[in-house]
Design a protein around this motif. Sequence first.
Motif, PDB file in Angstrom:
ATOM      1  N   TYR A  70     -77.124 -15.987  29.517  1.00  0.00           N
ATOM      2  CA  TYR A  70     -76.408 -14.787  29.946  1.00  0.00           C
ATOM      3  C   TYR A  70     -76.301 -14.763  31.472  1.00  0.00           C
ATOM      4  CZ  TYR A  70     -77.184 -12.920  25.239  1.00  0.00           C
ATOM      5  OH  TYR A  70     -77.201 -12.721  23.889  1.00  0.00           O
ATOM      6  N   GLN A  71     -75.094 -14.601  31.988  1.00  0.00           N
ATOM      7  CA  GLN A  71     -74.908 -14.492  33.412  1.00  0.00           C
ATOM      8  C   GLN A  71     -73.640 -13.711  33.706  1.00  0.00           C
ATOM      9  OE1 GLN A  71     -74.421 -18.431  35.177  1.00  0.00           O
ATOM     10  NE2 GLN A  71     -73.961 -19.288  33.168  1.00  0.00           N
ATOM     11  N   SER A  72     -73.532 -13.197  34.937  1.00  0.00           N
ATOM     12  CA  SER A  72     -72.447 -12.286  35.272  1.00  0.00           C
ATOM     13  C   SER A  72     -71.080 -12.937  35.188  1.00  0.00           C
ATOM     14  CB  SER A  72     -72.670 -11.713  36.679  1.00  0.00           C
ATOM     15  OG  SER A  72     -72.733 -12.759  37.639  1.00  0.00           O
ATOM     16  N   ASN A  73     -70.998 -14.259  35.378  1.00  0.00           N
ATOM     17  CA  ASN A  73     -69.682 -14.890  35.316  1.00  0.00           C
ATOM     18  C   ASN A  73     -69.205 -15.130  33.898  1.00  0.00           C
ATOM     19  OD1 ASN A  73     -71.223 -17.082  34.568  1.00  0.00           O
ATOM     20  ND2 ASN A  73     -70.521 -18.436  36.208  1.00  0.00           N
ATOM     21  N   ASP A  74     -69.925 -14.569  32.901  1.00  0.00           N
ATOM     22  CA  ASP A  74     -69.431 -14.582  31.529  1.00  0.00           C
ATOM     23  C   ASP A  74     -68.565 -13.353  31.236  1.00  0.00           C
ATOM     24  OD1 ASP A  74     -70.523 -16.997  30.662  1.00  0.00           O
ATOM     25  OD2 ASP A  74     -72.435 -16.078  30.154  1.00  0.00           O
ATOM     26  N   TYR A  75     -68.353 -12.503  32.243  1.00  0.00           N
ATOM     27  CA  TYR A  75     -67.542 -11.305  32.059  1.00  0.00           C
ATOM     28  C   TYR A  75     -66.127 -11.504  32.593  1.00  0.00           C
ATOM     29  CZ  TYR A  75     -71.570  -8.436  30.783  1.00  0.00           C
ATOM     30  OH  TYR A  75     -72.650  -7.909  30.138  1.00  0.00           O
ATOM     31  N   ILE A  76     -65.156 -10.970  31.840  1.00  0.00           N
ATOM     32  CA  ILE A  76     -63.785 -10.844  32.316  1.00  0.00           C
ATOM     33  C   ILE A  76     -63.642  -9.428  32.864  1.00  0.00           C
ATOM     34  CG2 ILE A  76     -61.347 -10.780  31.640  1.00  0.00           C
ATOM     35  CD1 ILE A  76     -62.105 -12.740  29.371  1.00  0.00           C
ATOM     36  N   VAL A  77     -63.155  -9.302  34.084  1.00  0.00           N
ATOM     37  CA  VAL A  77     -62.994  -7.998  34.730  1.00  0.00           C
ATOM     38  C   VAL A  77     -61.509  -7.666  34.799  1.00  0.00           C
ATOM     39  CG1 VAL A  77     -63.503  -6.592  36.762  1.00  0.00           C
ATOM     40  CG2 VAL A  77     -65.060  -8.435  36.098  1.00  0.00           C
ATOM     41  N   VAL A  78     -61.145  -6.500  34.241  1.00  0.00           N
ATOM     42  CA  VAL A  78     -59.742  -6.095  34.197  1.00  0.00           C
ATOM     43  C   VAL A  78     -59.613  -4.694  34.778  1.00  0.00           C
ATOM     44  CG1 VAL A  78     -57.698  -5.808  32.748  1.00  0.00           C
ATOM     45  CG2 VAL A  78     -59.488  -7.409  32.059  1.00  0.00           C
ATOM     46  N   ASN A  79     -58.665  -4.515  35.728  1.00  0.00           N
ATOM     47  CA  ASN A  79     -58.382  -3.174  36.240  1.00  0.00           C
ATOM     48  C   ASN A  79     -56.992  -2.740  35.800  1.00  0.00           C
ATOM     49  OD1 ASN A  79     -56.555  -4.414  37.963  1.00  0.00           O
ATOM     50  ND2 ASN A  79     -57.837  -4.222  39.785  1.00  0.00           N
ATOM     51  N   SER A  80     -56.477  -1.650  36.387  1.00  0.00           N
ATOM     52  CA  SER A  80     -55.193  -1.099  35.947  1.00  0.00           C
ATOM     53  C   SER A  80     -54.014  -2.007  36.268  1.00  0.00           C
ATOM     54  CB  SER A  80     -54.979   0.282  36.574  1.00  0.00           C
ATOM     55  OG  SER A  80     -54.996   0.186  37.986  1.00  0.00           O
ATOM     56  N   ILE A  81     -54.188  -2.915  37.196  1.00  0.00           N
ATOM     57  CA  ILE A  81     -53.112  -3.835  37.559  1.00  0.00           C
ATOM     58  C   ILE A  81     -53.120  -5.068  36.673  1.00  0.00           C
ATOM     59  CG2 ILE A  81     -52.179  -5.282  39.397  1.00  0.00           C
ATOM     60  CD1 ILE A  81     -53.314  -3.294  41.403  1.00  0.00           C
ATOM     61  N   GLY A  82     -54.298  -5.531  36.330  1.00  0.00           N
ATOM     62  CA  GLY A  82     -54.408  -6.719  35.496  1.00  0.00           C
ATOM     63  C   GLY A  82     -55.782  -7.340  35.638  1.00  0.00           C
ATOM     64  N   THR A  83     -55.898  -8.604  35.220  1.00  0.00           N
ATOM     65  CA  THR A  83     -57.175  -9.297  35.260  1.00  0.00           C
ATOM     66  C   THR A  83     -57.592  -9.556  36.691  1.00  0.00           C
ATOM     67  OG1 THR A  83     -56.701 -10.343  33.142  1.00  0.00           O
ATOM     68  CG2 THR A  83     -58.422 -11.342  34.487  1.00  0.00           C
ATOM     69  N   VAL A  84     -58.795  -9.119  37.035  1.00  0.00           N
ATOM     70  CA  VAL A  84     -59.335  -9.341  38.368  1.00  0.00           C
ATOM     71  C   VAL A  84     -60.010 -10.701  38.443  1.00  0.00           C
ATOM     72  CG1 VAL A  84     -60.962  -8.495  40.114  1.00  0.00           C
ATOM     73  CG2 VAL A  84     -59.672  -6.874  38.717  1.00  0.00           C
ATOM     74  N   SER A  85     -60.814 -11.009  37.431  1.00  0.00           N
ATOM     75  CA  SER A  85     -61.479 -12.307  37.393  1.00  0.00           C
ATOM     76  C   SER A  85     -61.718 -12.715  35.955  1.00  0.00           C
ATOM     77  CB  SER A  85     -62.807 -12.265  38.159  1.00  0.00           C
ATOM     78  OG  SER A  85     -63.705 -11.359  37.544  1.00  0.00           O
ATOM     79  N   GLY A  86     -61.645 -14.008  35.708  1.00  0.00           N
ATOM     80  CA  GLY A  86     -61.916 -14.523  34.389  1.00  0.00           C
ATOM     81  C   GLY A  86     -63.383 -14.864  34.237  1.00  0.00           C
ATOM     82  N   SER A  87     -63.751 -15.278  33.033  1.00  0.00           N
ATOM     83  CA  SER A  87     -65.128 -15.678  32.760  1.00  0.00           C
ATOM     84  C   SER A  87     -65.246 -17.189  32.888  1.00  0.00           C
ATOM     85  CB  SER A  87     -65.514 -15.252  31.355  1.00  0.00           C
ATOM     86  OG  SER A  87     -64.799 -16.029  30.407  1.00  0.00           O
ATOM     87  N   SER A  88     -66.476 -17.681  32.765  1.00  0.00           N
ATOM     88  CA  SER A  88     -66.689 -19.123  32.801  1.00  0.00           C
ATOM     89  C   SER A  88     -66.046 -19.812  31.605  1.00  0.00           C
ATOM     90  CB  SER A  88     -68.194 -19.431  32.837  1.00  0.00           C
ATOM     91  OG  SER A  88     -68.851 -18.837  31.735  1.00  0.00           O
ATOM     92  N   THR A  89     -65.854 -19.051  30.507  1.00  0.00           N
ATOM     93  CA  THR A  89     -65.230 -19.604  29.306  1.00  0.00           C
ATOM     94  C   THR A  89     -63.707 -19.529  29.375  1.00  0.00           C
ATOM     95  OG1 THR A  89     -67.141 -18.888  28.022  1.00  0.00           O
ATOM     96  CG2 THR A  89     -65.169 -19.454  26.790  1.00  0.00           C
ATOM     97  N   THR A  90     -63.201 -18.410  29.869  1.00  0.00           N
ATOM     98  CA  THR A  90     -61.759 -18.172  29.952  1.00  0.00           C
ATOM     99  C   THR A  90     -61.424 -17.857  31.404  1.00  0.00           C
ATOM    100  OG1 THR A  90     -61.936 -17.172  27.758  1.00  0.00           O
ATOM    101  CG2 THR A  90     -59.831 -16.941  28.894  1.00  0.00           C
TER     102      THR A  90
END
Length: 199
Positions: free
Chosen positions: A127-147
């Motif tokens: 488990y680590q923070s780069n396994d998260y996809i971050v999405v705001n109202s404009i679109g994807t901010v950052s992808g995960s290590s998988t995607t």
Amino acid sequence: FWSSPVTNSTLQPLILGGALAGSALNIYEYNPTTATTNPQSGWTNLPGTTLMTPGKGYTATAAGNVTFNGPINQTSVTLPLQQGPNSNFNLVGNPYPSTLNISSFLSTNGLSAVYLWDDDASVGQDYQSNDYIVVNSIGTVSGSSTTPTPSVTGISSCQGFFIESNNPSVTFNNTMRIDGQAQFFEDLQCYNLSIVTGK
């Protein structure tokens, strides 16, 4: 991360068909009031008999095929939020049997982003923070290590996700629901949705 699209489900569907079938050892809720500075703290194990709260998210490792049965959530859902001295993150979830529009959800609740867990297939060992996809109202901010570069505009039915908020509650309503099935993020997971309408 999981949530229930029906009104009366326990956590039992999450432990019936997975690698830990019959065991509640893989089911947890997140409580920010007990979280410390350790990013892996704040998790509380739950028994399979726990009734799933509409709009709340739960984590279940290796859940396998999941089937929800029951009357579907069709009305507005308001979920109380909690904040602790070290965390104001809450694990929430799409309460509907349809895709949730992220932009509409964020604007209605005054939120900046949603955080979708996209496991790297380590089955809970990395488990680590780069396994998260971050999405705001404009679109994807950052992808995960998988995607690494996903284009995410909707949250799948049954999908749990994190939000960061100091508000007392979060609201889901039918205006946020959109057509089409969004991707369910959490590698090696799949689900079947069986619903019935009723009072």
